[in-house]
Design an enzyme around this catalytic site. Structure first.
Site, PDB file in Angstrom:
ATOM      1  N   TYR A   1      -2.487   6.604   7.792  1.00 15.01           N
ATOM      2  CA  TYR A   1      -3.436   5.508   7.551  1.00 15.01           C
ATOM      3  C   TYR A   1      -4.647   5.630   8.487  1.00 15.01           C
ATOM      4  O   TYR A   1      -5.802   5.553   8.064  1.00 15.01           O
ATOM      5  CB  TYR A   1      -2.773   4.144   7.784  1.00 15.01           C
ATOM      6  CG  TYR A   1      -1.840   3.649   6.694  1.00 15.01           C
ATOM      7  CD1 TYR A   1      -1.334   4.503   5.722  1.00 15.01           C
ATOM      8  CD2 TYR A   1      -1.449   2.309   6.644  1.00 15.01           C
ATOM      9  CE1 TYR A   1      -0.471   4.033   4.737  1.00 15.01           C
ATOM     10  CE2 TYR A   1      -0.594   1.833   5.655  1.00 15.01           C
ATOM     11  CZ  TYR A   1      -0.101   2.700   4.711  1.00 15.01           C
ATOM     12  OH  TYR A   1       0.756   2.226   3.742  1.00 15.01           O
TER      13      TYR A   1
ATOM     14  N   GLU B   1      -2.793  -7.299   7.992  1.00 14.94           N
ATOM     15  CA  GLU B   1      -1.909  -6.327   7.328  1.00 14.94           C
ATOM     16  C   GLU B   1      -0.475  -6.853   7.261  1.00 14.94           C
ATOM     17  O   GLU B   1       0.466  -6.067   7.157  1.00 14.94           O
ATOM     18  CB  GLU B   1      -1.971  -4.996   8.107  1.00 14.94           C
ATOM     19  CG  GLU B   1      -1.683  -3.743   7.333  1.00 14.94           C
ATOM     20  CD  GLU B   1      -1.698  -2.521   8.275  1.00 14.94           C
ATOM     21  OE1 GLU B   1      -2.179  -2.645   9.413  1.00 14.94           O
ATOM     22  OE2 GLU B   1      -1.239  -1.450   7.863  1.00 14.94           O
TER      23      GLU B   1
ATOM     24  N   ALA C   1       0.826  -1.216   0.000  1.00 18.15           N
ATOM     25  CA  ALA C   1       0.000   0.000   0.000  1.00 18.15           C
ATOM     26  C   ALA C   1       0.856   1.260   0.000  1.00 18.15           C
ATOM     27  O   ALA C   1       0.578   2.208  -0.734  1.00 18.15           O
ATOM     28  CB  ALA C   1      -0.922  -0.012   1.212  1.00 18.15           C
ATOM     29  N   SER C   2       1.902   1.265   0.822  1.00 21.94           N
ATOM     30  CA  SER C   2       2.693   2.494   0.922  1.00 21.94           C
ATOM     31  C   SER C   2       3.467   2.767  -0.359  1.00 21.94           C
ATOM     32  O   SER C   2       3.900   3.890  -0.600  1.00 21.94           O
ATOM     33  CB  SER C   2       3.654   2.422   2.109  1.00 21.94           C
ATOM     34  OG  SER C   2       4.609   1.405   1.894  1.00 21.94           O
TER      35      SER C   2
ATOM     36  N   ARG D   1       6.266  -5.210  12.335  1.00 26.56           N
ATOM     37  CA  ARG D   1       6.780  -6.565  12.120  1.00 26.56           C
ATOM     38  C   ARG D   1       7.392  -7.199  13.362  1.00 26.56           C
ATOM     39  O   ARG D   1       7.767  -8.358  13.346  1.00 26.56           O
ATOM     40  CB  ARG D   1       7.841  -6.550  11.017  1.00 26.56           C
ATOM     41  CG  ARG D   1       7.307  -5.939   9.734  1.00 26.56           C
ATOM     42  CD  ARG D   1       8.268  -6.108   8.583  1.00 26.56           C
ATOM     43  NE  ARG D   1       7.747  -5.361   7.418  1.00 26.56           N
ATOM     44  CZ  ARG D   1       8.155  -5.530   6.180  1.00 26.56           C
ATOM     45  NH1 ARG D   1       9.103  -6.395   5.916  1.00 26.56           N
ATOM     46  NH2 ARG D   1       7.631  -4.833   5.195  1.00 26.56           N
TER      47      ARG D   1
END
Lengths: 339, 339
Positions: free
Chosen positions: A192, A282, A70-71, A288
């Protein structure tokens, strides 16, 4: 069956991301699109097996609704031709992942949005991805400017040609912004979440779902700030003489479970009807690391859901039935495969 | 003693708001500031007694930290001279409320911010309000452009001259945006919450509180999306190789309790240390109606806090001791009055 509605291909082969760099350099230099590199099936296999698929196996996730990073969509970069070429190669790469791992991935596309370019110009890529590549949805960026918010609200009629195509193709969109150029915002830390909250409030203020009763939108990241401020939104609806959000918005909008701690997930399920919650993580994505307090990955959202003690029926809704309802093409595909 | 850290004078006399209209019209016409009207003590008394003070009495609130209406600050309107005159009359009006009801109100000021104007130009009004009017804090707008976010992040050195003055005067700031001109955002429905989340992430990314160990900031509206996404922020801190937010941010930042439903307040107290939570309601403010599900006002945040079953010590922190710690000038004032 456990379906993750929100996965991005953040571990794509280096040749693909290098091409994006070359594309931007070529645009800056006034040159045409650079030649796209050859990427082998093995490179793709490796990039998936060692990351996304490994995590899915570890966490017991059967299938991920998978889209380009997405980024990296970066709709603010270059111009329409740049976005068009980038969307195309990004979606084609997702299609190859799906082809290599058809049991584990289904595709969702990036759109060739560009600031100031009518959204109708994204319909062709949506159609190509759905009709030719077998994709089941798309990511729609409410702010292709990258944090300057120069487009009209999602409830503005200028977006309608795209919604018409979505309804015709029977696919939902996840409302998902991309990288941000405004230094006030951090992409995954504020932009976001702000976009999620912003979109919800836009829907609350307008009659979009009266105009498009069959339109379905996913607001990711647990709905941004919305569940935490659910009383505020209900109270604002009251002040604005709008119907309760449950009535005017939640017939067409669902939230995912990308909320990375137990208390947040508890709130989400406390406030939002279970029919409106889709399992999502996601991964491999925004966060992470491993939470030193729990010893588990922050983004292992299944753990938080398991700890809720939901009944079997509700669990089946969150893990499978809701996502099949919102993505009917996925449901048809799975039904055909006997899943 | 129960202190509400977040009240705005939203019921100010009509002559005051009419003057603002006249001021804008004069600016548009290229004229000077219009003459300011005479407003009687009775008009002020009436505007307070029938609204803010009535609600405070009904809800058992003893004292409100009171500032001009946030959405009316409108720093994007006109130019620096317009903002300066408007801040001055707005703060003077608050001072008159405090003078008329010294047991029930203490002042917090609006700043004469204007897009592109250095924040150092707001120091004089802060100093006047603190030293001459006896105010105990200020509202600092991270986005004087009104939703276009054209200023640098709050952690940028360009803000430092103002922080130096805050530290010298020993006053905190509430990070509070104002009205929004960008049609994507609804002031109280998304812009406010987005600004809260944005500010928190800025603090998480930088070393502002190493540079200013004595700087204290209040993030209103329950910290925007932050408590709901606490795991995300902890995980992002980890990814960015920053310390845990508890360590790097929460020594200098507190949240208020402007969260208008029980589940949200439950989460806030579940996730955030009780030392970092100040009682606040934002009355008479963003959400004025009665929740049909509870029969009580959405913004009667005391009810939600009472329902938590906190111990006496924690309750005293949330209602009184934390706000006295964060606003030392208020504490000194109350101590002097034997309260």
């Amino acid at each position: 069956m456990i379906i993750d509605c929100h996965g991005h291909y953040t571990t794509a082969p280096a040749a693909y991301t290098s091409w994006r760099d070359a594309q931007q350099a070529a645009f800056a230099a006034g040159d045409g699109q650079p030649p796209y590199p050859r990427i082998s099936d093995d490179e793709i296999r490796e990039s998936i097996e060692e990351s996304q698929l490994r995590l899915m196996r570890e966490r017991g996730v059967d299938l991920t609704v998978f889209s380009p990073r997405a980024s990296a969509m970066g709709h603010h970069v270059g111009d329409e031709s740049v976005s068009t070429a980038w969307a195309r190669v990004s979606n084609d790469l997702i299609a190859r992942v799906v082809q290599l791992f058809p049991d584990h991935f289904v595709g969702v596309c990036q759109l060739p949005q560009s600031p100031g370019v009518p959204i109708s110009r994204s319909v062709a890529e949506l159609r190509r991805c759905v009709e030719e590549l077998g994709f089941v949805g798309c990511n729609l960026n409410p702010d292709p400017s990258g944090g300057h918010w120069t487009s009209p609200p999602l409830t503005d009629p200028s977006w309608f040609p795209f919604y018409e195509a979505m309804v015709e193709l029977d696919v939902p969109a996840m409302v998902h912004v991309s990288a941000v150029t405004n230094p006030n915002f951090h992409a995954t830390g504020s932009h976001y979440l702000n976009a999620d909250t912003t979109a919800f409030m836009q829907f609350l203020q307008a009659d979009l779902f009266t105009t498009f009763p069959d339109l379905r939108l996913v607001i990711p990241h647990g709905g941004g700030a919305v569940p935490y401020h659910w009383g505020r939104f209900r109270g604002l609806a009251d002040m604005l003489r709008r119907p309760e959000p449950d009535e005017s918005v939640m017939g067409n909008v669902v939230f995912d479970t990308c909320v990375y701690h137990q208390a947040g997930i508890n709130l989400l399920f406390d406030v939002i009807d279970v029919d409106n919650i889709l399992f999502g993580s996601e991964t491999v994505g925004a966060v992470r690391g491993i939470d030193p307090r729990t010893g588990h990955h922050f983004d292992d959202t299944r753990r938080y859901i398991e700890a809720l003690g939901l009944g079997e029926d509700d669990l089946a809704k969150v893990y499978e039935r809701n996502v099949r309802r919102v993505y009917p093409r996925l449901d048809a595909m799975l039904t055909k495969a006997g899943r």
